[in-house]
Design an enzyme around this catalytic site. Structure first.
Site, PDB file in Angstrom:
ATOM      1  N   ILE A 131     -18.896  -8.068   0.557  1.00  0.00           N
ATOM      2  CA  ILE A 131     -19.065  -9.379  -0.081  1.00  0.00           C
ATOM      3  C   ILE A 131     -18.105 -10.368   0.559  1.00  0.00           C
ATOM      4  CG2 ILE A 131     -18.987 -10.630  -2.269  1.00  0.00           C
ATOM      5  CD1 ILE A 131     -19.057  -7.783  -3.603  1.00  0.00           C
ATOM      6  N   CYS A 132     -18.631 -11.521   0.924  1.00  0.00           N
ATOM      7  CA  CYS A 132     -17.782 -12.575   1.480  1.00  0.00           C
ATOM      8  C   CYS A 132     -17.376 -13.490   0.333  1.00  0.00           C
ATOM      9  CB  CYS A 132     -18.555 -13.343   2.548  1.00  0.00           C
ATOM     10  SG  CYS A 132     -17.623 -14.687   3.272  1.00  0.00           S
TER      11      CYS A 132
END
Lengths: 154, 208
Positions: free
Chosen positions: A93-94
C-alpha cells in the site's frame, strides 16, 4: 526506556480496545494474533456506497519491537487484494502514514480507518501505473520501499 | 431525602445519596467531561482515559504536556523526539515540539517534584546556537572594508567544520536558536584559527 514489554503492553491495550469497540466492518482475526502480538490480521469490508461495497479484504500488520516509534508493516494479504490506484497487486500500500508520516499516536485502528477511507474515496478501480514493474522488482516488505508520495487528493 | 442545613457537617448518609444522583446525571449532559476529583468511586476509572499518554496509552508517568496541549509520559516523548531528531513534531497534531517547550505536570501529593525532563540521560549538556539560522559567517563579525575579500575565502573551511560538528550532535537538531548563549570554546578557537588562516592567505596573495 521502551522495551519489548512496553511494546506488548501497548499492543495489548490496542487489541482490547479494538475488540471492545470495533469500527464498522472491521474484525480482528484473533487466531492470527501471535502470542507475542507481533502479527495481526484484520478483516475489513468495503464500505457501503463505495466501489468496494460487498468485498472483503485481509490486512496484515507486523510490529517490530520498536513499535510504536517505528511504523508497523501493513499490507493486504490473501486472495482478495483491492484494485486501487495506490495498492499494488502484491498487497503493498502506498500510504504516507505507513512510513514517513507515521506517528506513535496512530494505532492499528486509525491505520485501518485511513485505509478504509482511502478505499472509499476511490473513483475508479485500477492498478497503480507502475504496478507490473514494482511487483516484479520490489522487496518482500513494503517498509523497504522508498515510497514517493505524489497524490495528496486521496 | 432533603438535607437539613444544620446537618451539613459530619453526616455522611444524605451527602452520599446526593452525590450518587449527580453522578448518574453527569454522563447525560456532558460525557463526564466536568472532571471533579473523586478518587473513591468508579468515576475515576472512567476519567483515566483523559490522562493517558498518547504514546504508550497508559496513565502518563512523569507527565509533560506540549504547547499544543497533548499529554505524554516524558520517557515516551523523549524517545519519539530522539527517533526523529531532525523533524520533531507532536505525535498527535504534528505541531513543532521540542524538549524545551514542553511543560512538566505535577499532581497533588506527588512526593517527587523533580522536573521529569531532568531525569533521562543522556540529557543534552549546555546549549548551542542553531547552525542553519546563523549561517557560516555569523561567527566572524567582520564588517570593515579591507577584510571582506579574504572573508569569503576564509569562511569556507570554517563553515564546513561548523556543520560537521553539529551533525555529530544530532540531539541538538531541533532546538530554536538562543542568541545570548556564549559560543562553545572549541568553536571560538576554530573561528580564530581560520580567521588567521584567511589573513595569512590574503597576505600570501598580496606578496606573490
Amino acid at each position: 526506556m521502551f522495551s519489548n514489554t512496553a511494546m506488548q503492553k501497548r499492543l495489548q491495550k490496542e487489541l482490547m480496545q479494538f475488540q471492545q469497540e470495533p469500527p464498522k466492518g472491521m474484525t480482528i482475526d484473533t487466531e492470527s494474533v501471535s502470542n507475542t502480538l507481533t502479527t495481526w490480521i484484520v478483516h475489513i469490508e468495503g464500505a457501503e456506497g463505495s466501489l468496494y461495497h460487498g468485498e472483503k479484504f485481509q490486512l496484515q500488520f507486523r510490529f517490530s519491537n520498536r513499535y510504536p516509534f517505528d511504523s508497523p508493516e501493513v499490507m493486504f494479504v490473501g486472495s482478495e487484494i483491492p484494485v486501487h490506484p495506490h495498492i499494488y497487486s502484491n498487497g503493498h500500500i502506498c500510504l504516507s502514514i505507513l512510513t514517513d508520516d507515521w506517528s506513535p499516536a496512530l494505532s492499528v485502528q486509525s491505520v485501518c480507518l485511513s485505509i478504509l477511507s482511502m478505499l472509499s474515496s476511490c473513483t475508479e478501480k485500477k492498478h497503480p501505473p507502475d504496478n507490473s514493474f514494482y511487483v516484479r522488482t520490489c522487496n518482500k516488505s513494503p517498509k523497504k520501499t522508498k515510497w514517493w508520495y505524489h497524490d495528496d487528493s486521496v | 431525602m432533603h438535607m437539613r442545613p444544620d446537618e451539613g457537617e459530619g453526616s455522611g448518609g444524605p451527602m452520599n445519596a446526593d452525590e450518587a444522583e449527580v453522578r448518574q446525571r453527569r454522563p447525560m449532559d456532558e460525557e463526564g467531561a466536568s472532571a471533579e476529583p473523586d478518587g473513591a468511586t468508579g468515576t475515576s476509572t472512567q476519567q483515566d482515559g483523559h490522562f493517558e499518554c498518547n504514546i504508550c496509552l497508559d496513565t502518563a508517568k512523569d507527565a509533560v504536556v506540549s504547547r499544543c496541549g497533548h499529554l505524554f509520559c516524558w520517557p515516551c516523548l523523549y524517545q519519539w523526539l530522539e527517533t526523529r531528531p531532525n523533524r520533531q513534531t507532536c505525535p498527535v497534531c504534528k505541531a513543532g515540539i521540542s524538549k524545551d517547550n514542553v511543560i512538566p505536570l505535577y499532581g497533588r501529593g506527588s512526593s517527587n517534584q523533580q522536573d521529569p525532563r531532568e531525569k533521562l540521560p543522556p540529557r543534552p549538556q549546555g546549549e548551542r546556537p542553531e547552525p542553519e539560522t546563523h549561517g557560516p559567517f555569523h561567527n566572524f563579525g567582520l564588517g570593515d572594508g579591507g577584510f571582506q575579500m579574504s572573508f569569503g575565502i576564509g569562511a569556507f573551511p570554517f563553515g564546513f567544520f561548523a556543520s560537521t560538528f553539529n551533525i555529530g550532535n544530532g540531539q541538538f537538531g531541533g532546538h530554536p536558536p538562543r542568541p545570548n548563549v556564549p559560543q562553545n570554546p572549541e568553536e571560538q578557537f576554530l573561528s580564530k584559527v581560520f580567521l588567521w588562516v584567511a589573513v595569512l592567505f590574503m597576505f600570501w596573495l598580496l606578496m606573490a
